[in-house]
Each structure stands twice: as structure tokens, then as C-alpha cells.
Design a protein around this motif. Structure first.
Motif, PDB file in Angstrom:
ATOM      1  N   ARG A   1     -11.244  -3.341 -12.245  1.00 51.76           N
ATOM      2  CA  ARG A   1     -11.296  -2.651 -13.548  1.00 51.76           C
ATOM      3  C   ARG A   1     -12.697  -2.117 -13.838  1.00 51.76           C
ATOM      4  NH1 ARG A   1      -6.575  -2.596 -15.964  1.00 51.76           N
ATOM      5  NH2 ARG A   1      -5.150  -4.316 -15.691  1.00 51.76           N
TER       6      ARG A   1
ATOM      7  N   ALA B   1     -13.254   0.863 -11.686  1.00 55.33           N
ATOM      8  CA  ALA B   1     -12.529   2.010 -12.225  1.00 55.33           C
ATOM      9  C   ALA B   1     -13.328   2.665 -13.351  1.00 55.33           C
ATOM     10  CB  ALA B   1     -11.145   1.588 -12.711  1.00 55.33           C
ATOM     11  N   GLU B   2     -13.881   1.848 -14.233  1.00 58.13           N
ATOM     12  CA  GLU B   2     -14.699   2.386 -15.329  1.00 58.13           C
ATOM     13  C   GLU B   2     -15.936   3.107 -14.792  1.00 58.13           C
ATOM     14  OE1 GLU B   2     -15.644  -0.838 -17.976  1.00 58.13           O
ATOM     15  OE2 GLU B   2     -13.521  -1.254 -18.394  1.00 58.13           O
TER      16      GLU B   2
ATOM     17  N   MET C   1     -12.302   6.566 -12.797  1.00 57.83           N
ATOM     18  CA  MET C   1     -10.955   6.643 -12.232  1.00 57.83           C
ATOM     19  C   MET C   1     -10.060   5.642 -12.945  1.00 57.83           C
ATOM     20  SD  MET C   1     -12.233   6.848  -8.289  1.00 57.83           S
ATOM     21  CE  MET C   1     -10.618   6.771  -7.587  1.00 57.83           C
ATOM     22  N   LYS C   2      -8.790   5.758 -12.699  1.00 60.97           N
ATOM     23  CA  LYS C   2      -7.827   4.825 -13.272  1.00 60.97           C
ATOM     24  C   LYS C   2      -7.666   3.620 -12.344  1.00 60.97           C
ATOM     25  CE  LYS C   2      -5.352   8.236 -15.766  1.00 60.97           C
ATOM     26  NZ  LYS C   2      -5.084   8.853 -16.693  1.00 60.97           N
ATOM     27  N   HIS C   3      -7.375   2.502 -12.960  1.00 62.22           N
ATOM     28  CA  HIS C   3      -7.187   1.243 -12.244  1.00 62.22           C
ATOM     29  C   HIS C   3      -6.205   1.372 -11.063  1.00 62.22           C
ATOM     30  CE1 HIS C   3      -5.425  -2.887 -11.920  1.00 62.22           C
ATOM     31  NE2 HIS C   3      -6.702  -3.191 -11.877  1.00 62.22           N
TER      32      HIS C   3
ATOM     33  N   GLN D   1      -5.548   3.858  -9.171  1.00 62.50           N
ATOM     34  CA  GLN D   1      -6.157   4.583  -8.052  1.00 62.50           C
ATOM     35  C   GLN D   1      -6.990   3.638  -7.196  1.00 62.50           C
ATOM     36  OE1 GLN D   1      -7.905   7.684 -10.714  1.00 62.50           O
ATOM     37  NE2 GLN D   1      -7.447   9.013  -8.965  1.00 62.50           N
TER      38      GLN D   1
END
Length: 105
Positions: free
Chosen positions: A48, A51-52, A56-58, A60
């Protein structure tokens, strides 16, 4: 051959029937995944947080860390965020021959 005979056919090792390129690709993806997971652990970073950091999104990130299909741009963004890079070099002929012999077993 009867229907009963067809039911008796069992494939024990599907890798024997896969193209060599697929086996090599799986091995390479596994190495990438292992290195990314190790770097996450060394940096004490969660998926997570990564991703931040990458924007990107988790899901992905999960696709990459689980070895699913992903595009090169996704991989590069993840590697960059983890301070890793891709090194492209010519394959060692001996390791390629060894891989082919292993796949033939």
C-alpha cells in the motif's frame, strides 16, 4: 482407442509440454518478484505504501508482486520507487543450456 482409454491418460508434468520460452519467462518473472519483495522487506515498505509512492493503485502492485502479467511501465515505476533498476545483458550460454536441459527432464 475407446473413451475409457482416453480417460486413463494422465499428464503428470505439464512443464514438459510448455514451450522453452514460457519456462524461461516464468523463471525471470520469479526472480523479479523475489527481488521486489526482498526490497520491500528491507525498506520496511508495504504494498500500500509503495502504491502511494508510485501513484499507482494497490491491485497494480499486487499483480507484479504475485507474478501476474504487467506492462513494462508498471515495472519500471515500481523499481524506481524501490531504488532498483533493470540491467540488460547477454545471457550466459551455459545457464541457457542448463535451463533447456532441465526443461527436457
Amino acid at each position: 482407442m475407446s473413451i475409457k482409454d482416453i480417460d486413463d491418460i494422465v499428464v503428470h508434468d505439464i512443464s514438459k509440454f510448455r514451450p522453452q520460452e514460457d519456462i524461461s519467462l516464468d523463471s525471470t518473472k520469479k526472480k523479479i518478484v523475489e527481488k521486489i519483495k526482498l526490497q520491500l522487506k528491507l525498506n520496511n515498505t508495504s504494498i500500500r505504501k509503495l502504491a502511494e509512492k508510485t501513484g499507482m493503485k494497490h491491485p497494480q502492485i499486487l499483480r507484479v508482486t504475485s507474478g501476474e502479467n504487467y506492462n513494462i511501465e508498471t515495472l519500471i515505476r515500481i523499481l524506481d520507487a524501490l531504488n532498483l533498476e533493470i540491467l540488460i545483458k547477454e545471457k550466459d550460454k551455459n545457464s541457457n543450456d542448463q535451463l533447456m536441459n532441465t526443461a527436457a527432464l
